[in-house]
Write an enzyme that holds these catalytic residues in place. Structure first.
Site: not given
Length: 111
Positions: A77-78
């Site tokens: 994810c980020q």
């Protein structure tokens, strides 16, 4: 007492070695060709940039019917927070999972 401690240390060492053998490195997983890379960010984040060959399933939409249980699921994810949630969820559903963590630290090819 010393005998007990010696036995404990030996058992701990044996168990530690067995657990280490079960964990595979990312290179081992990628060389197996039996994996799915899942970007668990939003569609907008994925469309902006993602790991080549990855699919997008937001972390809060992952369920037991979306992915092949015969393959290792690689998540990212980020920042690493959502991938950790996805990781925990997939583990509880019986998947073999590897968490890449934050998108910015991933060295795989991106598009």
């Amino acid at each position: 007492m010393i005998k007990f401690l010696t036995i404990f240390v030996v058992i701990f060492a044996i168990c530690g070695c067995q657990n280490g053998n079960k964990e595979r490195t990312l290179d081992e997983i990628l060389s197996s060709d039996s994996y799915i890379i899942v970007d668990v960010r939003t569609k907008e984040e994925y469309n902006n940039s993602h790991v080549v060959g990855s699919i997008n399933i937001p972390y809060d939409e992952i369920d037991n019917t979306l992915l092949d249980k015969n393959k290792t699921i690689i998540v990212y994810c980020q920042s690493g927070n959502r991938s950790k949630i996805a990781y925990d969820n997939l583990i509880s559903l019986g998947y073999d999972v590897y968490d890449l963590g934050a998108f910015s630290s991933i060295t795989l090819e991106k598009e």
